[in-house]
Design a protein around this motif. Sequence first.
Motif, PDB file in Angstrom:
ATOM      1  N   ASP A 122      -1.727  64.251  40.154  1.00  0.00           N
ATOM      2  CA  ASP A 122      -2.966  63.781  39.532  1.00  0.00           C
ATOM      3  C   ASP A 122      -2.922  62.247  39.489  1.00  0.00           C
ATOM      4  OD1 ASP A 122      -5.366  63.726  38.223  1.00  0.00           O
ATOM      5  OD2 ASP A 122      -4.596  64.512  36.321  1.00  0.00           O
ATOM      6  N   ILE A 123      -3.202  61.611  40.608  1.00  0.00           N
ATOM      7  CA  ILE A 123      -2.966  60.176  40.786  1.00  0.00           C
ATOM      8  C   ILE A 123      -4.051  59.354  40.084  1.00  0.00           C
ATOM      9  CG2 ILE A 123      -2.696  58.329  42.486  1.00  0.00           C
ATOM     10  CD1 ILE A 123      -1.865  60.505  44.504  1.00  0.00           C
ATOM     11  N   ASP A 124      -3.615  58.325  39.372  1.00  0.00           N
ATOM     12  CA  ASP A 124      -4.546  57.389  38.749  1.00  0.00           C
ATOM     13  C   ASP A 124      -4.749  56.213  39.715  1.00  0.00           C
ATOM     14  OD1 ASP A 124      -5.928  55.556  37.195  1.00  0.00           O
ATOM     15  OD2 ASP A 124      -4.813  56.011  35.357  1.00  0.00           O
TER      16      ASP A 124
ATOM     17  N   ASP B 262       3.143  56.453  34.260  1.00  0.00           N
ATOM     18  CA  ASP B 262       1.852  55.874  33.890  1.00  0.00           C
ATOM     19  C   ASP B 262       0.876  55.792  35.066  1.00  0.00           C
ATOM     20  OD1 ASP B 262       3.247  53.876  35.200  1.00  0.00           O
ATOM     21  OD2 ASP B 262       3.283  52.491  33.499  1.00  0.00           O
ATOM     22  N   TYR B 263       1.338  56.018  36.298  1.00  0.00           N
ATOM     23  CA  TYR B 263       0.413  56.019  37.433  1.00  0.00           C
ATOM     24  C   TYR B 263      -0.101  57.422  37.762  1.00  0.00           C
ATOM     25  CZ  TYR B 263       4.817  57.045  39.891  1.00  0.00           C
ATOM     26  OH  TYR B 263       6.018  57.568  40.278  1.00  0.00           O
ATOM     27  N   LEU B 264       0.288  58.408  36.953  1.00  0.00           N
ATOM     28  CA  LEU B 264      -0.243  59.766  37.056  1.00  0.00           C
ATOM     29  C   LEU B 264      -0.998  60.100  35.777  1.00  0.00           C
ATOM     30  CD1 LEU B 264       2.856  61.644  38.548  1.00  0.00           C
ATOM     31  CD2 LEU B 264       0.896  60.715  39.794  1.00  0.00           C
ATOM     32  N   LYS B 265      -2.133  60.756  35.923  1.00  0.00           N
ATOM     33  CA  LYS B 265      -2.946  61.106  34.755  1.00  0.00           C
ATOM     34  C   LYS B 265      -2.377  62.283  33.982  1.00  0.00           C
ATOM     35  CE  LYS B 265      -7.283  59.508  36.867  1.00  0.00           C
ATOM     36  NZ  LYS B 265      -8.633  59.921  37.322  1.00  0.00           N
ATOM     37  N   SER B 266      -1.585  63.112  34.635  1.00  0.00           N
ATOM     38  CA  SER B 266      -0.980  64.261  33.976  1.00  0.00           C
ATOM     39  C   SER B 266       0.296  64.645  34.701  1.00  0.00           C
ATOM     40  CB  SER B 266      -1.957  65.448  33.953  1.00  0.00           C
ATOM     41  OG  SER B 266      -2.298  65.839  35.277  1.00  0.00           O
TER      42      SER B 266
ATOM     43  N   HIS C 214       4.677  49.404  37.748  1.00  0.00           N
ATOM     44  CA  HIS C 214       4.426  50.299  36.616  1.00  0.00           C
ATOM     45  C   HIS C 214       5.577  50.166  35.629  1.00  0.00           C
ATOM     46  CE1 HIS C 214       7.176  53.866  37.111  1.00  0.00           C
ATOM     47  NE2 HIS C 214       7.323  53.305  38.290  1.00  0.00           N
TER      48      HIS C 214
ATOM     49  N   ASP D 131      -7.137  54.048  39.944  1.00  0.00           N
ATOM     50  CA  ASP D 131      -7.581  52.809  39.303  1.00  0.00           C
ATOM     51  C   ASP D 131      -6.388  52.033  38.751  1.00  0.00           C
ATOM     52  OD1 ASP D 131     -10.218  53.365  39.849  1.00  0.00           O
ATOM     53  OD2 ASP D 131     -10.599  54.342  37.912  1.00  0.00           O
ATOM     54  N   PHE D 132      -5.430  52.734  38.148  1.00  0.00           N
ATOM     55  CA  PHE D 132      -4.220  52.077  37.632  1.00  0.00           C
ATOM     56  C   PHE D 132      -3.463  51.408  38.774  1.00  0.00           C
ATOM     57  CE2 PHE D 132       0.321  52.014  36.903  1.00  0.00           C
ATOM     58  CZ  PHE D 132       0.447  51.532  35.618  1.00  0.00           C
TER      59      PHE D 132
END
Length: 381
Positions: free
Chosen positions: A370-372, A344-348, A13, A374-375
């Motif tokens: 809030d884990i992304d 950037d690997y968390l949505k919020s 990331h 897909d990223f």
Amino acid sequence: MLIREIEAITFRHTTRRHSDSAGHAHPGAPHDVLQAMLVIRTEDGHAGYSFCPPEVVRPHVLDKFVRKVLIGQDHRDRERLWQELAHWQRGSAAQLTDRTLAVVDCALWDLAGRVLNQPVHKLIGSYRDSAPAYGSIMCGDEIPGGLSTPEDYGRFAETLVARGYKGIKLHTWMPPVSWAPDVKMDLRACAAVREAVGPDIRLMIDAFHWYSRTDALALGRGLEKLGFDWIEEPMDEQSMSSYAWLADQLDIPVIGPESAHGKHWQRAEWIRAGACDILRTGVNDVGGITPALKVMHLAEAFGMDCEVHGNTAMNLQLVAASKNCRWYERGLLHPFLEYDDGYDYLKSLSDPMDEHGIVHVPDRPGLGEDIDFDFIEARRV
């Protein structure tokens, strides 16, 4: 629900945080770094997640220790699993570190929360769902307009107060800054911040960690005149007797230990020795949420506050479950780095703060991150 699988996913990331040769964070150009996410899955398909540096969950550590203790066990038996994993540290602490214990314990707590659709602090027995934050400033640097002068600290403190912070902690200059450390410069920065923010903002300091007794005492005496709330780790914490000596000399509260090994057992020794006025814990410092709660309750039994070291979702859950913690540490902050941009690997954000300086605990299950996914999958190594 038995544990079926343990996996460490490593991914890339982008961050603007850089580490100097002593490991201190400073702002810089965007660059890619490696991050790891530990995943613990049960037979019925539930999973818990926790983030850490990749070296904390090296394959041989997972094979030799973590899988040996956890696979086939009931994921709800967190206390027993933590104790059994900690026992493996005898003779193997260089491989099986407290950071490894912490990431495993946090993934188990996250798993329990996701199974029951509850935040971790509710599972523990919540005390609150918000807490005041202090702005924790990065270490001093030699970046023009950054944190290179006492005046820089003063200007940035005004910015933090305007953002809503009611408390500020300075990390002052340390090597590899060419002229550091320097007690007089530390006190100049502290004086500049006090003058900038006035008498009502609470101030703390985390200074150079290897000052002598006499330098630490001089720093503490100066901080007393400036009305600081505490002095943190001005000496090597391996010398508990030095902290007992310092706490006896000063009126300003001494907080600790942070980096001293020994989990909750060592913190009991600090209380007994009178080496601190405020106890210190943190999920990564003592090996997980499970032992950090022991430290919290230990301090409470002696009528002491216990402040949590560091940010992140796991530490926020600990703060929310504790009465005797006054602050949530939010940072590290710098004039050239926007903390609220997040990762950037968390949505919020895991620790959103309002205009009054209050951090609100997310009501998402588990640790609340809030884990992304897909990223992470797209940038998997």
